[in-house]
Design an enzyme around this catalytic site. Structure first.
Site, PDB file in Angstrom:
ATOM      1  N   ASN A   2      18.897 -37.852  36.553  1.00 28.44           N
ATOM      2  CA  ASN A   2      19.215 -37.047  35.377  1.00 28.44           C
ATOM      3  C   ASN A   2      17.919 -36.608  34.728  1.00 28.44           C
ATOM      4  O   ASN A   2      16.875 -37.222  34.906  1.00 28.44           O
ATOM      5  CB  ASN A   2      19.990 -37.900  34.365  1.00 28.44           C
ATOM      6  CG  ASN A   2      21.330 -38.324  34.890  1.00 28.44           C
ATOM      7  OD1 ASN A   2      21.445 -39.292  35.628  1.00 28.44           O
ATOM      8  ND2 ASN A   2      22.350 -37.592  34.529  1.00 28.44           N
ATOM      9  N   ARG A  46      23.766 -46.723  34.052  1.00 26.53           N
ATOM     10  CA  ARG A  46      24.883 -46.379  34.941  1.00 26.53           C
ATOM     11  C   ARG A  46      24.442 -45.338  35.984  1.00 26.53           C
ATOM     12  O   ARG A  46      24.146 -45.669  37.119  1.00 26.53           O
ATOM     13  CB  ARG A  46      26.070 -45.890  34.093  1.00 26.53           C
ATOM     14  CG  ARG A  46      27.384 -45.814  34.840  1.00 26.53           C
ATOM     15  CD  ARG A  46      27.546 -44.627  35.736  1.00 26.53           C
ATOM     16  NE  ARG A  46      27.449 -43.342  35.050  1.00 26.53           N
ATOM     17  CZ  ARG A  46      27.398 -42.172  35.686  1.00 26.53           C
ATOM     18  NH1 ARG A  46      27.442 -42.123  37.002  1.00 26.53           N
ATOM     19  NH2 ARG A  46      27.286 -41.053  35.003  1.00 26.53           N
ATOM     20  N   ASP A  47      24.341 -44.068  35.586  1.00 29.87           N
ATOM     21  CA  ASP A  47      23.948 -43.034  36.554  1.00 29.87           C
ATOM     22  C   ASP A  47      22.576 -43.373  37.138  1.00 29.87           C
ATOM     23  O   ASP A  47      22.318 -43.207  38.334  1.00 29.87           O
ATOM     24  CB  ASP A  47      23.904 -41.660  35.858  1.00 29.87           C
ATOM     25  CG  ASP A  47      24.113 -40.484  36.796  1.00 29.87           C
ATOM     26  OD1 ASP A  47      23.785 -40.614  37.985  1.00 29.87           O
ATOM     27  OD2 ASP A  47      24.581 -39.429  36.338  1.00 29.87           O
ATOM     28  N   CYS A  78      24.006 -39.305  42.100  1.00 25.92           N
ATOM     29  CA  CYS A  78      25.307 -39.778  42.545  1.00 25.92           C
ATOM     30  C   CYS A  78      25.235 -40.040  44.039  1.00 25.92           C
ATOM     31  O   CYS A  78      24.802 -39.181  44.804  1.00 25.92           O
ATOM     32  CB  CYS A  78      26.363 -38.723  42.235  1.00 25.92           C
ATOM     33  SG  CYS A  78      27.987 -39.167  42.832  1.00 25.92           S
ATOM     34  N   HIS A  89      25.358 -32.579  30.837  1.00 25.54           N
ATOM     35  CA  HIS A  89      24.822 -33.616  31.738  1.00 25.54           C
ATOM     36  C   HIS A  89      24.102 -32.893  32.883  1.00 25.54           C
ATOM     37  O   HIS A  89      24.743 -32.352  33.780  1.00 25.54           O
ATOM     38  CB  HIS A  89      26.012 -34.447  32.231  1.00 25.54           C
ATOM     39  CG  HIS A  89      25.739 -35.540  33.214  1.00 25.54           C
ATOM     40  ND1 HIS A  89      25.936 -36.874  32.915  1.00 25.54           N
ATOM     41  CD2 HIS A  89      25.326 -35.522  34.512  1.00 25.54           C
ATOM     42  CE1 HIS A  89      25.666 -37.619  33.984  1.00 25.54           C
ATOM     43  NE2 HIS A  89      25.288 -36.825  34.971  1.00 25.54           N
ATOM     44  N   HIS A 116      21.435 -32.892  36.048  1.00 18.76           N
ATOM     45  CA  HIS A 116      20.548 -33.547  37.017  1.00 18.76           C
ATOM     46  C   HIS A 116      19.349 -32.623  37.230  1.00 18.76           C
ATOM     47  O   HIS A 116      19.452 -31.401  37.156  1.00 18.76           O
ATOM     48  CB  HIS A 116      21.304 -33.855  38.317  1.00 18.76           C
ATOM     49  CG  HIS A 116      22.155 -35.088  38.149  1.00 18.76           C
ATOM     50  ND1 HIS A 116      21.693 -36.346  38.455  1.00 18.76           N
ATOM     51  CD2 HIS A 116      23.399 -35.242  37.653  1.00 18.76           C
ATOM     52  CE1 HIS A 116      22.640 -37.228  38.167  1.00 18.76           C
ATOM     53  NE2 HIS A 116      23.686 -36.586  37.674  1.00 18.76           N
TER      54      HIS A 116
END
Ligand code: HMG
Ligand code: MG
Length: 296
Positions: free
Chosen positions: A246, A14-15, A237, A204, A206
């Site tokens: 990430n 996803r990310d 993002c 979470h 980055h």
């Protein structure tokens, strides 16, 4: 003292992929997801039910959910009513809503203010919780916003509290643009762990400034035992300019192994999963452990 066991929530599909320019075939995404499960991943963000005009890479969300082999907790991102309904119709059981502490970021990301998001999500979350779904709330710009600058920790805690009161199962608290540091991470996560013992707390990070590993170590010391990580360090993002991926699953695994912390995840298995998707990406994989694996 450090936790003995840690859960890594894999966000690569996803990310990791949402910001990738090349169109990645659905088959490749499914092989990537399967290889991540084979490596021992038990919780994963699979895809997002968002507008294909805004995030074209996620346009196969329905097909991903319908075709994936069920395994552990498989989350899908849903920003609004339309996304939540589409996800549930596709058969998704676990949902991740997402909101920014920063109004400007929320506006750029989901085209409404933070309070508009919260107001719209409240009845939806209460309904899906009643229907037995798992809900996680991803709290973006918890430390810093690419548009507004540093965020006061009290603002982040206040937004988290609203979601805890709605009955979410988990908060995933995000350093969207890689501006957190170990002191700020330790402080915010100690605070969240004390204030919200009734929910799972996940960090979470980055890795824009390569602080991800240091921030994870500081968060472990604050009692956090759940981290979102991305195989190959993929990600970013589209609405956070300059933000990179990430913190990488394989590099975090190396840290955790060196601390004798159990995850149930195989580091080589993660590198094998990266091999599935790497040929389709527009940039090389530069994480430390993947490069070592390639040299062996
Ligand atoms: P909008 O344009 O304000 O929506 O977009 P709208 O309600 O005005 O509708 C416009 C069109 O979008 C309509 O279609 C809707 O049907 C459609 P049209 O009539 O023009 O053909 N639409 C949708 N389509 C599919 N799925 C939906 C949906 N909702 C409306 N759910 C919207 C609002 C939220 C959809 C849009 O802004 C969007 O898709 N944004 C993308 C947000 C995103 O994916 N961001 C990246 C993930 S968050 C992240 O990465 C941060 C995180 O990792 C933590 C961190 O690191 O900080 C989680
Ligand atoms: Mg993110």
């Amino acid at each position: 003292s450090l936790p003995k066991n840690v859960t890594l929530i894999e966000v690569g599909p996803r990310d990791g992929l949402q910001n990738e320019k090349n169109n990645i075939p659905t088959e490749v995404k499914l092989s990537f997801i399967q290889a991540l499960h084979d490596a021992g991943i038990k919780e994963m963000e699979l895809t997002s039910f968002v507008s294909p005009k805004w995030v074209p890479q996620m346009k196969d969300a329905q097909e991903i959910v319908q075709r994936v082999r069920k395994n552990g907790r498989q989350l899908v991102l849903t920003p609004n009513k339309k996304g939540i309904h589409a996800a549930i119709n596709a058969g998704a059981e676990s949902l991740a809503v997402f909101v920014g502490v920063s109004d400007t970021f929320n506006q750029k990301n989901i085209n409404c203010s933070t309070s508009e998001s919260v107001t719209a999500l409240r009845p939806l979350i209460q309904q899906v919780k009643q229907d037995g779904h798992y809900v996680r709330a991803c709290i973006s710009t918890a430390f810093h916003c690419p548009y507004e600058g540093f965020i006061r920790p009290e603002q982040t805690v206040a937004l988290c509290r609203q979601f805890v009161e709605m009955g979410v199962d988990e908060l995933s608290v995000a350093d969207t643009d890689g501006m957190a540091n170990p002191l700020a991470s330790h402080s915010l996560f100690s605070n969240l762990k004390t204030q919200f013992p009734e929910v799972l707390i996940t960090a979470h990070f980055h890795d824009t400034r390569k602080m991800g590993i240091a921030n994870i170590y500081a968060s472990l010391q604050a009692g956090v035992d759940r981290f979102d990580t991305s195989a190959g360090g993929l990600g970013g993002c589209p609405f956070s300019p300059g933000a990179t991926g990430n913190v990488a699953t394989e590099d975090v695994l190396y840290l955790l192994q060196s601390l004798h912390i159990e995850t149930g995840i195989d580091l080589t298995g993660i590198c094998l999963a990266v091999d599935e998707v790497a040929p389709y990406l527009s940039r090389p994989i530069e994480t430390a452990m993947y490069q070592l694996y390639k040299r062996e």
